[in-house]
Design a protein around this motif. Structure first.
Motif, PDB file in Angstrom:
ATOM      1  N   ALA A   1       1.294  -1.398  -0.204  1.00  0.00           N
ATOM      2  CA  ALA A   1      -0.111   0.306  -0.263  1.00  0.00           C
ATOM      3  C   ALA A   1       0.317   0.854  -0.426  1.00  0.00           C
ATOM      4  CB  ALA A   1      -0.823  -0.356   1.120  1.00  0.00           C
ATOM      5  N   TRP A   2       1.986   1.160   0.497  1.00  0.00           N
ATOM      6  CA  TRP A   2       3.181   2.485   0.721  1.00  0.00           C
ATOM      7  C   TRP A   2       5.069   1.976   0.450  1.00  0.00           C
ATOM      8  CZ3 TRP A   2       7.424   3.143   2.973  1.00  0.00           C
ATOM      9  CH2 TRP A   2       7.668   4.767   2.746  1.00  0.00           C
TER      10      TRP A   2
ATOM     11  N   VAL B   1      -0.845   5.295   2.885  1.00  0.00           N
ATOM     12  CA  VAL B   1      -1.186   4.589   2.367  1.00  0.00           C
ATOM     13  C   VAL B   1      -1.917   4.786   0.996  1.00  0.00           C
ATOM     14  CG1 VAL B   1      -0.892   3.343   4.339  1.00  0.00           C
ATOM     15  CG2 VAL B   1      -2.506   3.542   3.568  1.00  0.00           C
TER      16      VAL B   1
ATOM     17  N   ALA C   1      -2.609  -4.153   9.204  1.00  0.00           N
ATOM     18  CA  ALA C   1      -1.107  -3.930   8.653  1.00  0.00           C
ATOM     19  C   ALA C   1      -0.144  -4.482   8.673  1.00  0.00           C
ATOM     20  CB  ALA C   1      -1.125  -2.317   8.922  1.00  0.00           C
TER      21      ALA C   1
END
Length: 433
Positions: free
Chosen positions: A37-38, A69, A76
């Motif tokens: 997500a990042w 994100v 996470a």
């Protein structure tokens, strides 16, 4: 909206979800589907474009890093890199939390991370480490704060030079602080943190498996943008998430991971600007979970450093600077395309932006950039292409970046926030969004 200059060479090659790794059998509960997500590509400790702490490292200090994100979920984990460390790195502790403002985080959101069940962990020299799963509900495009605490002395730190976002440092252990007042020093680089991955608790571990024994399905529709300083976001407004990768996530609704490095080269390693693209591609793109598409925009430094080296005061960082032909650069692209296809990814090629007036411009760069862009458009080796050279060109001089989209007229190479939005729109259109 700008005029669209995108063209799909062929129909999408990979419909639906792509799956990598071990899938659960129908009789099992589904494992967590992790998605990158990042991300930020690791670099060798160096001086960089702006002051940073990579060469001095950290000692009895906390480092707080704020990122956004591009996918939501209620699980996470973080990915840490010691790729350029020459000895094992001790992570005394780490935490993740929802960001409020600056170095402050939301009350009640701090989650202390574990590594193989322990609050501290070791990363081997040249290695990486993922944290265990943390339960933290995150929304798509939400800012997240990761805090690392080093009780010992790290030595030079693997980092990412151009973060375009403030990173905060405090003396002592301030992992659990919510107000952020202890974080009195800042830089605009990221340290050791190379990724955040998000999952969904509804697709958790198979029955009978412990929390951190889930397999990674890698399913998803994530996009990796791969390149140099233009992909990295050089010239975008700091602390506003206005890189083209950010705009692409907003425009498409898909997870987007930025794997650009300022100054990066396709064919040669650099002490300042990272390993060559063909060497880092597996780590930075193919090993990211949930990625189905990669957009490749790179090569301007390969053809432009040799032009800059001929100037009156060539930057010392523009080394190596061999004269690179279009044939050599295309061979590099073919290496990347082949590796991506072997992994089952769709590959979008991006033409090089106009560069007239920059220190990268000259007779050789002009000729090679035109040859490379013609090949990207007509060879059919990418699954699709996006023509940034046309979308961002000055209408009266197609070799020059339109001043409306330029970071600075004298720079003549990097887009501004508006230019990055145009790039995102062009990519979104070729992806059918």
């Amino acid at each position: 909206m700008s005029t669209s200059y995108v063209r799909r060479i062929a129909a999408p090659l990979f419909a639906g979800s792509l799956a990598f790794g071990i899938l659960a059998t129908p009789a099992e509960a589904a494992p967590v589907a992790w998605t990158a997500a990042w991300g930020a590509s690791p670099q060798l400790p160096s001086t960089g474009f702006t002051p940073n702490w990579s060469q001095e490292g950290f000692s009895h200090q906390s480092v707080r890093q704020v990122v956004r994100v591009t996918k939501g979920g209620n699980l996470a984990r973080i990915r840490l890199s010691n790729a350029y460390g020459t000895s094992p790195l001790r992570i005394t502790g780490a935490a993740i939390a929802r960001t409020t403002q600056g170095a402050a985080v939301a009350q009640g959101s701090v989650r202390h991370l574990t590594f193989n069940g322990e609050r501290s962990g070791w990363i081997p020299a040249h290695g990486e480490l993922r944290s265990d799963t943390a339960e933290l509900s995150l929304k798509r495009l939400e800012s997240v704060t990761v805090t690392l605490y080093f009780a010992g002395t790290t030595g030079p730190a693997t980092f990412h030079s151009q973060g375009w976002a403030d990173t905060y440092r405090a003396e002592g252990d301030h992992r659990a602080d919510t107000n952020g007042t202890a974080y009195t020093s800042t830089s605009q680089s990221w340290y050791y943190l190379s990724g955040i991955e998000v999952g969904d608790a509804e697709r958790r571990r198979p029955a009978g498996k412990a929390r951190n024994q889930t397999e990674d399905t890698g399913e998803g529709d994530g996009i990796a943008v791969f390149g140099d300083s233009i992909t990295d976001g050089f010239g975008s407004t700091p602390n506003t998430d206005r890189r083209y990768s950010d705009a692409l996530a907003e425009r498409t609704g898909r997870p987007v991971v930025n794997q650009g490095i300022g100054g990066n080269l396709v064919l040669n390693d650099s002490a300042w600007f990272g390993e060559r693209a063909t060497a880092r591609f597996r780590r930075d793109v193919l090993d990211q979970p949930g990625i189905s598409t990669v957009v490749i925009l790179e090569g301007v430094n390969d053809i432009g450093f040799s032009e800059a080296a001929e100037g009156p005061n060539p930057p010392a960082t523009y080394k190596p600077a061999p004269v690179v032909s279009s044939r050599e650069l295309i061979a590099g692209y073919r290496t990347l395309i082949g590796a991506a296809h072997d992994k089952g990814l769709e590959v979008v090629g991006a033409t090089l932006l106009p560069l007239k007036g920059s220190d990268h411009w000259g007779p050789h760069a002009a000729r090679v950039s035109n040859e490379v862009n013609d090949w990207i458009r007509h060879a059919g080796e990418f699954d699709a292409y996006v023509a940034f050279d046309r979308a961002l060109a000055d209408p009266s001089d197609p070799d020059r970046l339109d001043n409306a989209y330029a970071y600075a007229y004298k720079d003549a190479l990097h887009p501004n926030d508006a230019g990055y939005r145009v790039m995102a729109n062009e990519v979104a259109q070729v992806l059918g969004k």
